[in-house]
Scaffold this motif. Structure first.
Motif, PDB file in Angstrom:
ATOM      1  N   THR A  35       6.822   9.081  -1.013  1.00 42.97           N
ATOM      2  CA  THR A  35       6.048  10.167  -0.407  1.00 42.97           C
ATOM      3  C   THR A  35       4.600   9.785  -0.113  1.00 42.97           C
ATOM      4  N   ILE A  36       4.174   8.622  -0.565  1.00 45.09           N
ATOM      5  CA  ILE A  36       2.774   8.210  -0.389  1.00 45.09           C
ATOM      6  C   ILE A  36       2.575   7.629   1.009  1.00 45.09           C
ATOM      7  N   LYS A  37       1.455   7.991   1.606  1.00 45.21           N
ATOM      8  CA  LYS A  37       1.160   7.531   2.959  1.00 45.21           C
ATOM      9  C   LYS A  37       0.030   6.499   3.001  1.00 45.21           C
ATOM     10  N   ALA A  38      -0.876   6.539   2.052  1.00 39.12           N
ATOM     11  CA  ALA A  38      -2.026   5.631   2.053  1.00 39.12           C
ATOM     12  C   ALA A  38      -1.728   4.387   1.205  1.00 39.12           C
ATOM     13  N   PRO A  39      -2.048   3.206   1.723  1.00 45.66           N
ATOM     14  CA  PRO A  39      -1.779   1.974   0.974  1.00 45.66           C
ATOM     15  C   PRO A  39      -2.512   1.893  -0.364  1.00 45.66           C
ATOM     16  N   ASP A  40      -3.733   2.404  -0.427  1.00 45.18           N
ATOM     17  CA  ASP A  40      -4.474   2.332  -1.687  1.00 45.18           C
ATOM     18  C   ASP A  40      -3.821   3.182  -2.777  1.00 45.18           C
ATOM     19  N   GLN A  41      -3.233   4.311  -2.380  1.00 42.72           N
ATOM     20  CA  GLN A  41      -2.516   5.137  -3.355  1.00 42.72           C
ATOM     21  C   GLN A  41      -1.249   4.426  -3.834  1.00 42.72           C
ATOM     22  N   ALA A  42      -0.583   3.742  -2.928  1.00 38.81           N
ATOM     23  CA  ALA A  42       0.625   3.001  -3.295  1.00 38.81           C
ATOM     24  C   ALA A  42       0.295   1.879  -4.271  1.00 38.81           C
ATOM     25  N   ILE A  43      -0.809   1.195  -4.020  1.00 33.77           N
ATOM     26  CA  ILE A  43      -1.224   0.125  -4.929  1.00 33.77           C
ATOM     27  C   ILE A  43      -1.571   0.688  -6.298  1.00 33.77           C
ATOM     28  N   GLN A  44      -2.279   1.806  -6.325  1.00 36.44           N
ATOM     29  CA  GLN A  44      -2.642   2.441  -7.592  1.00 36.44           C
ATOM     30  C   GLN A  44      -1.402   2.881  -8.361  1.00 36.44           C
TER      31      GLN A  44
END
Length: 75
Positions: A35-44
């Motif tokens: 459900t994550i769209k931003a790469p920085d959120q995915a990395i976190q």
């Protein structure tokens, strides 16, 4: 003989419980990352998941290793 059986059953149950909890944690991680769209959120999220997975692996390995140690101590 029942003591050996009980200890082996406890070890097998510990392995099974860890496998189930690990599977559930991975399933929840995949559901959240989908459900994550931003790469920085995915990395976190991935960093948090990997840290948690590592810590639970070390804890369970230590616990199960202790069970094996107790099992083979009389031998």
């Amino acid at each position: 003989m029942t003591v050996i059986h009980d200890k082996m059953k406890a070890i097998a149950t510990a392995h099974t419980d860890y496998a189930k909890s690990s599977f559930e944690a991975n399933k929840a991680y995949l559901a959240r990352i989908a459900t994550i769209k931003a790469p920085d959120q995915a990395i976190q999220l991935t960093s948090e998941h990997m840290k948690s997975a590592y810590e639970s692996f070390i804890a369970e390995s230590t616990r199960i290793g202790g069970m094996y140690k107790d099992f083979f101590k009389p031998a």
